[in-house]
Scaffold this active site. Structure first.
Site, mmCIF file in Angstrom:
data_model
loop_
_atom_site.group_PDB
_atom_site.id
_atom_site.type_symbol
_atom_site.label_atom_id
_atom_site.label_comp_id
_atom_site.label_asym_id
_atom_site.label_seq_id
_atom_site.Cartn_x
_atom_site.Cartn_y
_atom_site.Cartn_z
ATOM 1 N N LYS A 116 -13.541 7.374 -10.048
ATOM 2 C CA LYS A 116 -12.971 7.988 -11.248
ATOM 3 C C LYS A 116 -14.033 8.445 -12.236
ATOM 4 O O LYS A 116 -13.766 9.258 -13.113
ATOM 5 C CB LYS A 116 -12.012 7.010 -11.947
ATOM 6 C CG LYS A 116 -10.686 6.867 -11.228
ATOM 7 C CD LYS A 116 -9.643 6.260 -12.149
ATOM 8 C CE LYS A 116 -8.396 5.849 -11.419
ATOM 9 N NZ LYS A 116 -7.396 6.832 -11.237
ATOM 10 N N LYS A 204 -1.422 12.726 4.509
ATOM 11 C CA LYS A 204 -0.341 11.962 3.916
ATOM 12 C C LYS A 204 0.501 12.881 3.017
ATOM 13 O O LYS A 204 -0.043 13.790 2.386
ATOM 14 C CB LYS A 204 -1.045 10.857 3.132
ATOM 15 C CG LYS A 204 -0.220 9.987 2.304
ATOM 16 C CD LYS A 204 -1.111 8.924 1.670
ATOM 17 C CE LYS A 204 -0.516 8.653 0.318
ATOM 18 N NZ LYS A 204 -1.245 7.798 -0.543
ATOM 19 N N LYS A 207 2.397 14.287 -3.686
ATOM 20 C CA LYS A 207 3.027 15.032 -4.767
ATOM 21 C C LYS A 207 2.166 16.212 -5.196
ATOM 22 O O LYS A 207 2.655 17.259 -5.615
ATOM 23 C CB LYS A 207 3.202 14.048 -5.941
ATOM 24 C CG LYS A 207 3.820 14.620 -7.168
ATOM 25 C CD LYS A 207 4.088 13.535 -8.193
ATOM 26 C CE LYS A 207 2.855 13.235 -9.019
ATOM 27 N NZ LYS A 207 3.160 12.494 -10.258
#
Ligand code: TRP
Length: 337
Positions: A116, A204, A207
């Site tokens: 991150k 996978k 969204k």
């Protein structure tokens, strides 16, 4: 004393069918299976949410996500506790105390932090401190079992290290969550399910994928979702076989069918293995997905906000009691009381 199973659920503005079937439903099954004999704490880590800009508003996302659990069949009883982290101040207070025992070095090694913060000019302290707050979430309730995805295993090991070190220095205070290898055994196989992208089944379902036909959202019109299944990518081998490596598209469809019809995957596989008409399988899965979404959306629409708010209030009373007691014990151990 009952042992505790605890998990933090990220609340998102929307979920894909993949998130729902792969993570939420297994958690609901786990809760239903164990909530007679264990405390099952399902909490919303909303303080963790604000480490980055939030998409949508937290209170309504929270209510919607909790309704998903109810609509997925979570069976409530007095051992299930649902609460928001931000309504239980002991989480942040214990986080501070644990901060004074954790080292910069061990937090610097956390993969999620590295990912991150990579390449960013400025990184907020919350992102760095995230795992310590997570340790507080777990240790306040003496949770032994913490069902989480693999990406959280490192944080779970850190929690154990922090707790062990604290106990050694200040005396037996915390119950350690079991090792990740034992967590995996406890969670059982279902947790490993990964629903694939309908157009690119090597990936996978996500969204954030732009192509609408790649993913089914829980809010999709059932008819539309059925069409997406019909247009899913398969392969040219021409024979149905459950083989995620060589035939991920067709295998993904069988997996989806098993989950939406609540049947053992093995049954679905035996029904279809060796068949050559992919279209028949697709039509069956499409019809099942449609029925599933119709029923789910129906249940969802019938859960009033007030029901969720009542659950949260009861859960937060419980959580403040349990966490408050543990925090007082910790304050005493470190010499604040
Ligand atoms: N970090 C977890 C995740 O990203 C959410 C979480 C926060 C959590 N605190 C927790 C999970 C405590 C389990 C226990 O999914």
């Amino acid at each position: 004393m009952k042992e505790t199973i605890l998990t933090g659920i990220r609340v998102n503005s929307e979920l894909t069918l993949g998130n729902f079937l792969g993570a939420l439903v297994p958690m609901v099954r786990l809760a239903n299976k164990y909530s007679k004999d264990y405390n099952v704490n399902i909490f919303v880590p909303d303080l963790h949410t604000i480490i980055s800009d939030v998409d949508g508003d937290i209170p309504s996302n929270t209510i919607r996500s909790l309704k998903y659990y109810l609509a997925a069949g979570l069976e409530l009883n007095e051992n299930i506790h649902i609460y928001r982290q931000s309504r239980v101040p002991a989480h942040s207070e214990l986080c501070w105390i644990l901060d004074c025992t954790a080292s910069m070095g061990e937090l610097n090694r956390m993969t999620q932090y590295k990912e991150k913060s990579e390449g960013k000019e400025s990184v907020n302290v919350g992102i760095f401190n995230y795992p310590v707050l997570m340790a507080a979430d777990i240790l306040l309730y003496s949770a032994k079992y913490v069902p989480v995805g693999e990406d959280q295993f490192q944080h779970l090991e850190l929690t154990r290290n922090i707790a062990m070190r604290f106990n050694n220095k200040f005396g037996e205070t915390f119950v350690l969550p079991v090792k990740t290898s034992d967590q995996v055994k406890f969670m059982n196989v279902e947790n490993g399910i990964r629903i694939r992208d309908l157009l690119n089944p090597e990936k996978k379902m996500s969204k954030s994928t732009a192509a609408e036909n790649s993913k089914i959202m829980l809010s999709d019109a059932p008819e539309r979702a059925a069409k997406k299944i019909m247009s899913a990518t398969t392969d040219s081998l021409g024979k149905i076989k459950f083989d995620m490596f060589n035939q991920p598209g067709i295998s993904n469809l069988m997996q989806i069918d098993a989950l939406v019809t609540d049947s053992p995957l093995q049954d679905v596989i035996s029904t279809w293995s060796g068949e050559t008409h992919y279209g028949d399988l697709k039509a069956k899965v499409a019809a099942d997905v449609k029925v599933f979404l119709e029923e789910f959306q129906n249940r969802l629409a019938n859960i009033p906000d007030e029901e969720v708010l009542r659950l949260l209030e009861a859960g937060e009373t419980y959580a403040n009691e349990v966490a408050g007691r543990k925090l007082a014990e910790v304050q005493k151990a470190v010499g604040l009381r």
